[in-house]
Design a protein around this motif. Structure first.
Motif, PDB file in Angstrom:
ATOM      1  N   ALA A 139      -2.534   2.781 -12.926  1.00 48.73           N
ATOM      2  CA  ALA A 139      -2.753   1.343 -13.046  1.00 48.73           C
ATOM      3  C   ALA A 139      -1.797   0.568 -12.144  1.00 48.73           C
ATOM      4  O   ALA A 139      -2.189  -0.409 -11.495  1.00 48.73           O
ATOM      5  CB  ALA A 139      -2.583   0.909 -14.502  1.00 48.73           C
ATOM      6  N   LEU A 140      -0.536   0.999 -12.084  1.00 49.34           N
ATOM      7  CA  LEU A 140       0.427   0.316 -11.218  1.00 49.34           C
ATOM      8  C   LEU A 140       0.050   0.463  -9.747  1.00 49.34           C
ATOM      9  O   LEU A 140       0.145  -0.498  -8.970  1.00 49.34           O
ATOM     10  CB  LEU A 140       1.832   0.878 -11.465  1.00 49.34           C
ATOM     11  CG  LEU A 140       2.494   0.486 -12.797  1.00 49.34           C
ATOM     12  CD1 LEU A 140       3.802   1.242 -12.969  1.00 49.34           C
ATOM     13  CD2 LEU A 140       2.735  -1.014 -12.855  1.00 49.34           C
ATOM     14  N   ALA A 141      -0.368   1.653  -9.366  1.00 48.24           N
ATOM     15  CA  ALA A 141      -0.783   1.869  -7.976  1.00 48.24           C
ATOM     16  C   ALA A 141      -1.976   0.990  -7.625  1.00 48.24           C
ATOM     17  O   ALA A 141      -2.030   0.385  -6.545  1.00 48.24           O
ATOM     18  CB  ALA A 141      -1.109   3.343  -7.750  1.00 48.24           C
ATOM     19  N   ASN A 142      -2.927   0.891  -8.542  1.00 45.19           N
ATOM     20  CA  ASN A 142      -4.103   0.067  -8.278  1.00 45.19           C
ATOM     21  C   ASN A 142      -3.746  -1.412  -8.222  1.00 45.19           C
ATOM     22  O   ASN A 142      -4.284  -2.154  -7.403  1.00 45.19           O
ATOM     23  CB  ASN A 142      -5.161   0.313  -9.353  1.00 45.19           C
ATOM     24  CG  ASN A 142      -6.544  -0.131  -8.933  1.00 45.19           C
ATOM     25  OD1 ASN A 142      -6.941  -1.246  -9.183  1.00 45.19           O
ATOM     26  ND2 ASN A 142      -7.261   0.759  -8.267  1.00 45.19           N
ATOM     27  N   LEU A 173       0.831  -1.208   0.000  1.00 45.32           N
ATOM     28  CA  LEU A 173       0.000   0.000   0.000  1.00 45.32           C
ATOM     29  C   LEU A 173       0.862   1.253   0.000  1.00 45.32           C
ATOM     30  O   LEU A 173       0.516   2.249  -0.656  1.00 45.32           O
ATOM     31  CB  LEU A 173      -0.925  -0.012   1.214  1.00 45.32           C
ATOM     32  CG  LEU A 173      -2.037  -1.078   1.195  1.00 45.32           C
ATOM     33  CD1 LEU A 173      -2.816  -1.038   2.500  1.00 45.32           C
ATOM     34  CD2 LEU A 173      -2.977  -0.837   0.021  1.00 45.32           C
ATOM     35  N   LEU A 174       1.980   1.217   0.709  1.00 44.96           N
ATOM     36  CA  LEU A 174       2.924   2.333   0.654  1.00 44.96           C
ATOM     37  C   LEU A 174       3.460   2.506  -0.757  1.00 44.96           C
ATOM     38  O   LEU A 174       3.593   3.636  -1.257  1.00 44.96           O
ATOM     39  CB  LEU A 174       4.060   2.089   1.639  1.00 44.96           C
ATOM     40  CG  LEU A 174       5.193   3.134   1.645  1.00 44.96           C
ATOM     41  CD1 LEU A 174       4.648   4.504   2.044  1.00 44.96           C
ATOM     42  CD2 LEU A 174       6.319   2.697   2.575  1.00 44.96           C
ATOM     43  N   GLY A 175       3.757   1.395  -1.424  1.00 41.07           N
ATOM     44  CA  GLY A 175       4.207   1.478  -2.810  1.00 41.07           C
ATOM     45  C   GLY A 175       3.160   2.079  -3.725  1.00 41.07           C
ATOM     46  O   GLY A 175       3.493   2.826  -4.655  1.00 41.07           O
ATOM     47  N   ALA A 176       1.881   1.777  -3.479  1.00 37.82           N
ATOM     48  CA  ALA A 176       0.825   2.376  -4.297  1.00 37.82           C
ATOM     49  C   ALA A 176       0.780   3.891  -4.114  1.00 37.82           C
ATOM     50  O   ALA A 176       0.602   4.644  -5.083  1.00 37.82           O
ATOM     51  CB  ALA A 176      -0.521   1.742  -3.927  1.00 37.82           C
ATOM     52  N   ILE A 177       0.947   4.339  -2.878  1.00 37.32           N
ATOM     53  CA  ILE A 177       0.949   5.788  -2.617  1.00 37.32           C
ATOM     54  C   ILE A 177       2.142   6.447  -3.292  1.00 37.32           C
ATOM     55  O   ILE A 177       2.028   7.527  -3.908  1.00 37.32           O
ATOM     56  CB  ILE A 177       0.960   6.047  -1.099  1.00 37.32           C
ATOM     57  CG1 ILE A 177      -0.335   5.501  -0.475  1.00 37.32           C
ATOM     58  CG2 ILE A 177       1.111   7.533  -0.804  1.00 37.32           C
ATOM     59  CD1 ILE A 177      -0.346   5.565   1.037  1.00 37.32           C
ATOM     60  N   GLN A 225       3.681   5.426  -5.931  1.00 38.36           N
ATOM     61  CA  GLN A 225       3.425   5.436  -7.372  1.00 38.36           C
ATOM     62  C   GLN A 225       2.583   6.632  -7.779  1.00 38.36           C
ATOM     63  O   GLN A 225       2.859   7.295  -8.788  1.00 38.36           O
ATOM     64  CB  GLN A 225       2.713   4.139  -7.774  1.00 38.36           C
ATOM     65  CG  GLN A 225       3.613   2.947  -7.949  1.00 38.36           C
ATOM     66  CD  GLN A 225       4.434   3.020  -9.217  1.00 38.36           C
ATOM     67  OE1 GLN A 225       4.073   3.706 -10.172  1.00 38.36           O
ATOM     68  NE2 GLN A 225       5.552   2.326  -9.226  1.00 38.36           N
ATOM     69  N   VAL A 226       1.545   6.905  -7.008  1.00 39.19           N
ATOM     70  CA  VAL A 226       0.678   8.051  -7.335  1.00 39.19           C
ATOM     71  C   VAL A 226       1.451   9.361  -7.252  1.00 39.19           C
ATOM     72  O   VAL A 226       1.301  10.246  -8.099  1.00 39.19           O
ATOM     73  CB  VAL A 226      -0.537   8.064  -6.388  1.00 39.19           C
ATOM     74  CG1 VAL A 226      -1.362   9.324  -6.602  1.00 39.19           C
ATOM     75  CG2 VAL A 226      -1.400   6.824  -6.613  1.00 39.19           C
ATOM     76  N   ILE A 227       2.307   9.479  -6.241  1.00 39.86           N
ATOM     77  CA  ILE A 227       3.073  10.719  -6.070  1.00 39.86           C
ATOM     78  C   ILE A 227       4.122  10.865  -7.176  1.00 39.86           C
ATOM     79  O   ILE A 227       4.226  11.912  -7.823  1.00 39.86           O
ATOM     80  CB  ILE A 227       3.729  10.743  -4.674  1.00 39.86           C
ATOM     81  CG1 ILE A 227       2.652  10.774  -3.590  1.00 39.86           C
ATOM     82  CG2 ILE A 227       4.649  11.958  -4.545  1.00 39.86           C
ATOM     83  CD1 ILE A 227       3.204  10.666  -2.178  1.00 39.86           C
ATOM     84  N   CYS A 228       4.904   9.820  -7.389  1.00 37.71           N
ATOM     85  CA  CYS A 228       5.974   9.904  -8.388  1.00 37.71           C
ATOM     86  C   CYS A 228       5.424   9.979  -9.808  1.00 37.71           C
ATOM     87  O   CYS A 228       6.087  10.529 -10.704  1.00 37.71           O
ATOM     88  CB  CYS A 228       6.901   8.699  -8.255  1.00 37.71           C
ATOM     89  SG  CYS A 228       7.831   8.641  -6.710  1.00 37.71           S
ATOM     90  N   GLY A 229       4.230   9.431 -10.038  1.00 34.62           N
ATOM     91  CA  GLY A 229       3.673   9.462 -11.377  1.00 34.62           C
ATOM     92  C   GLY A 229       3.351  10.851 -11.888  1.00 34.62           C
ATOM     93  O   GLY A 229       3.156  11.036 -13.093  1.00 34.62           O
ATOM     94  N   ARG A 230       3.314  11.828 -11.002  1.00 28.44           N
ATOM     95  CA  ARG A 230       3.049  13.199 -11.442  1.00 28.44           C
ATOM     96  C   ARG A 230       4.248  13.811 -12.143  1.00 28.44           C
ATOM     97  O   ARG A 230       4.098  14.760 -12.919  1.00 28.44           O
ATOM     98  CB  ARG A 230       2.656  14.057 -10.239  1.00 28.44           C
ATOM     99  CG  ARG A 230       1.425  13.540  -9.499  1.00 28.44           C
ATOM    100  CD  ARG A 230       1.023  14.437  -8.370  1.00 28.44           C
ATOM    101  NE  ARG A 230       0.647  15.771  -8.834  1.00 28.44           N
ATOM    102  CZ  ARG A 230       0.237  16.756  -8.038  1.00 28.44           C
ATOM    103  NH1 ARG A 230       0.144  16.542  -6.728  1.00 28.44           N
ATOM    104  NH2 ARG A 230      -0.082  17.934  -8.536  1.00 28.44           N
ATOM    105  N   TRP A 231       5.451  13.298 -11.865  1.00 33.47           N
ATOM    106  CA  TRP A 231       6.657  13.859 -12.474  1.00 33.47           C
ATOM    107  C   TRP A 231       7.381  12.852 -13.368  1.00 33.47           C
ATOM    108  O   TRP A 231       7.990  13.238 -14.351  1.00 33.47           O
ATOM    109  CB  TRP A 231       7.621  14.336 -11.376  1.00 33.47           C
ATOM    110  CG  TRP A 231       7.063  15.459 -10.567  1.00 33.47           C
ATOM    111  CD1 TRP A 231       6.999  16.792 -10.902  1.00 33.47           C
ATOM    112  CD2 TRP A 231       6.443  15.368  -9.287  1.00 33.47           C
ATOM    113  NE1 TRP A 231       6.399  17.516  -9.915  1.00 33.47           N
ATOM    114  CE2 TRP A 231       6.044  16.677  -8.895  1.00 33.47           C
ATOM    115  CE3 TRP A 231       6.185  14.311  -8.408  1.00 33.47           C
ATOM    116  CZ2 TRP A 231       5.417  16.947  -7.690  1.00 33.47           C
ATOM    117  CZ3 TRP A 231       5.567  14.576  -7.211  1.00 33.47           C
ATOM    118  CH2 TRP A 231       5.187  15.873  -6.861  1.00 33.47           C
ATOM    119  N   VAL A 232       7.307  11.579 -13.020  1.00 33.69           N
ATOM    120  CA  VAL A 232       7.996  10.552 -13.810  1.00 33.69           C
ATOM    121  C   VAL A 232       6.995   9.917 -14.766  1.00 33.69           C
ATOM    122  O   VAL A 232       5.944   9.441 -14.348  1.00 33.69           O
ATOM    123  CB  VAL A 232       8.605   9.473 -12.879  1.00 33.69           C
ATOM    124  CG1 VAL A 232       9.311   8.405 -13.712  1.00 33.69           C
ATOM    125  CG2 VAL A 232       9.567  10.112 -11.889  1.00 33.69           C
TER     126      VAL A 232
END
Length: 591
Positions: free
Chosen positions: A109-112, A3-7, A9-16
């Motif tokens: 999708a990765l976060a989910n 679940l930490l990894g999902a969070i 992913q959502v944060i890093c996905g805004r820039w990466v």
């Protein structure tokens, strides 16, 4: 951790935006979760976690009548490892999907996917019925979110070929069907009484009503025919290995996990019951027929896996042992054999290497040196001498006078006839299943699936090794695997030493008959299709049961419309309707 990894992913996905970097980040958290998973086995005591629970709308310390309870050992630990393995490979192979080449963002999708794997681990770690119900709902919520946020990549021509855009909507609604299982578990709490929610799976006691509802809920979660509609997709023209691993194998593993505990809690209500065996064999025959008559590759692969899950349930109902010990080998064959078969077919297409797909198919067929062979003694019970006395026929035939028919249909002979009928149904279903597994030999190497880029082939090769290594360990060292899963009595008693290749004659007959017949059916299929014409397509449309869901959905819509129109007449805008009715009644009364 997941679940930490999902969070993250959502944060890093805004820039990466690079898919390979984001996928590597997701796999990093899966790797950490895998290390934590392995550390549970090294604990001196059984790792458990318990938290008091009470209804949200009630207060008072005396109302803590059940605990949220998780156990990290034995059957729960073993299934968690399979889910982590297949879920991680599903994330890795998502890089081979078309969405990546089309430049779509994948951070959501990765976060989910990470969240669904985490919720699935919470579900299979459940130690009682209450925890299983709550975590089941969490899994389905994440699954529905994933399905609702998935971009529609269906080509317009494909939608037109399917006759209506409504089938795409029906596909989305069918995926929510698994929530019915959580409702059945919740209903099962009623006959269980106040102590039912807190009954531990390991040594609990539940009434037969709850056991039967648990069995149906497990069949829904495992996608066993005819509860398989939520696994079928009308939107694919090409098989996605990532989706099959994450959206089929992982949730079906959860269902087989629950089925194992169901056999443990109520084996006297399910195991070796003629009615249960007949229903399971009819379901197996229906899904195997659908797989053999399927013309599209995604349908065939999905229905083959559905049939394998049904075979695992049948094996558990026939096994010499009860509970998880009865389910460990068919579940292992389903997860690792099915996963390697899926990945191996694309390895064959992209590289020409046939070993992975062959090993996967042979595992699902149950040949020696695979975990599938350890399931054969249970299936062979349909053929052993004491089977007629075990199945307890649900009816007897009474005759008013002595006759030849009366002497032939005595209760022992009737039981023998029914046992042979069950065995014949199994042989036919498994023959169709093996023919479906080996259809690639008939279709040729260059049909349906394209050649892949080098990076995609490398990922498929890595996935083959990641599945093949534990599959080889389970096949050659089954006692070690049973010890790791804390199921020391998992080896069937009728097997010899070594158990992976030494067995009695009924085991070899049960294995050889459908295997040889299935291989023969592969080579006869082109001639059979020429003779049957369009009948295989008609049979497939019938046994897939899509029409049943379409009819149910149409009936639900009509009932909703009738209810809505009735409410409009009774109140609100419908007052004018009542006025017209009263005027008409007055007119006719005056006449």
């Amino acid at each position: 951790m997941l679940l930490l990894g999902a969070i993250v992913q959502v944060i890093c996905g805004r820039w990466v935006r690079r898919p390979d970097w984001l996928t590597g980040l997701a796999l990093f958290f899966v790797g950490i979760a895998l290390l934590l998973f392995l550390s549970l086995r090294a604990q001196a005591q059984v790792p458990v976690y318990s938290y008091p629970w009470q209804p949200l709308l009630q207060s008072g310390t005396n109302l803590y009548w059940a605990n949220l309870y998780w156990v990290g050992d034995g059957w729960n630990w073993y299934i968690s490892g399979l889910i982590l393995l297949l879920g991680g490979l599903g994330i890795l192979l998502a890089l081979n999907n078309e969405e990546i080449s089309q430049g779509r963002r994948i951070d959501g999708a990765l976060a989910n996917n990470l969240a669904i794997i985490a919720a699935s681990l919470l579900f299979v770690g459940s130690g009682n019925l209450l925890t299983a119900i709550l975590t089941w709902v969490i899994v389905d919520i994440f699954a529905l979110v994933r399905n609702a946020t998935r971009p529609d990549v269906t080509p317009p021509a494909l939608v037109l070929a399917n006759s209506s855009i409504g089938r795409v909507l029906e596909d989305n609604y069918a995926r929510g069907f698994s929530l019915v299982g959580a409702m059945l578990l919740l209903i099962g709490l009623l006959p269980a009484g106040p102590t039912g929610p807190g009954q531990a799976f390991i040594d609990g006691k539940l009434p037969y009503e709850t056991i039967y509802l648990m069995a149906i809920a497990a069949a829904i979660r495992a996608g066993i025919y005819p509860f398989h509609l939520w696994l079928l997709s009308n939107q694919q023209e090409r098989l996605s290995i990532s989706e099959r691993l994450l959206e089929h194998l992982v949730p079906c593993l959860s269902g087989l996990w629950l089925l194992g505990w169901t056999f443990s809690l109520g084996s006297e209500y399910i195991s070796l019951r003629f009615g249960v065996l007949a229903v399971l064999l009819l379901a197996l025959l229906g899904s195997a027929t659908a797989a053999w008559t399927a013309s599209e590759e995604p349908d065939r692969a999905t229905l083959v896996l559905i049939t394998s899950a049904g075979l695992a349930a049948l094996t558990g109902a026939l096994a010499y042992n009860n509970g998880p010990s009865a389910m460990i080998w068919p579940t292992t064959a389903f997860a690792l054999g099915g996963g390697l078969w899926l990945v191996g077919e694309q390895v064959w297409q992209g590289w020409g290497w046939q070993i992975p797909v062959s090993v996967g198919a042979l595992t699902l067929a149950g040949v020696p040196f695979t975990p599938g062979f350890l399931s054969q003694p249970a299936l062979a019970r349909l053929l052993v001498r004491d089977m007629p006395a075990l199945i307890n026929p649900p009816f007897t035939l009474e005759f008013t006078e002595q006759s030849l028919l009366a002497s032939l249909l005595t209760p022992p002979r009737l039981a023998l006839i029914l046992a042979l009928l069950l065995f014949a149904m199994y042989v036919l279903a498994q023959t169709l299943q093996i023919a479906s597994l080996l259809r690639r030999l008939e279709d040729g190497e260059d049909q349906a699936l394209p050649r892949f880029h080098l990076n995609a082939v490398i990922r498929l090769f890595v996935a083959s090794l990641a599945i093949g290594l534990p599959l080889a360990i389970a096949g050659f060292l089954p006692r070690m695997v049973a010890t790791l899963a804390s199921l020391d009595n998992a080896i069937p008693p009728t097997l010899g030493n070594p158990p992976i290749v030494v067995a009695d004659l009924p085991v070899w007959v049960t294995l050889a008959l459908p295997l040889l017949a299935g291989i023969g059916l592969v080579w006869l299929r082109p001639r059979a299709l020429d003779i049957l014409g369009d009948w295989p397509g008609r049979i497939n449309r019938l046994v897939r049961l899509d029409w049943l869901f379409s009819f149910a959905w149409w009936a639900a819509n009509r009932a909703s419309e009738v209810w809505w129109n009735s409410l409009r007449v009774i109140e609100g805008a419908g007052y004018m309707g009542w006025l017209i009715v009263i005027l008409l009644m007055g007119y006719f009364l005056m006449q």
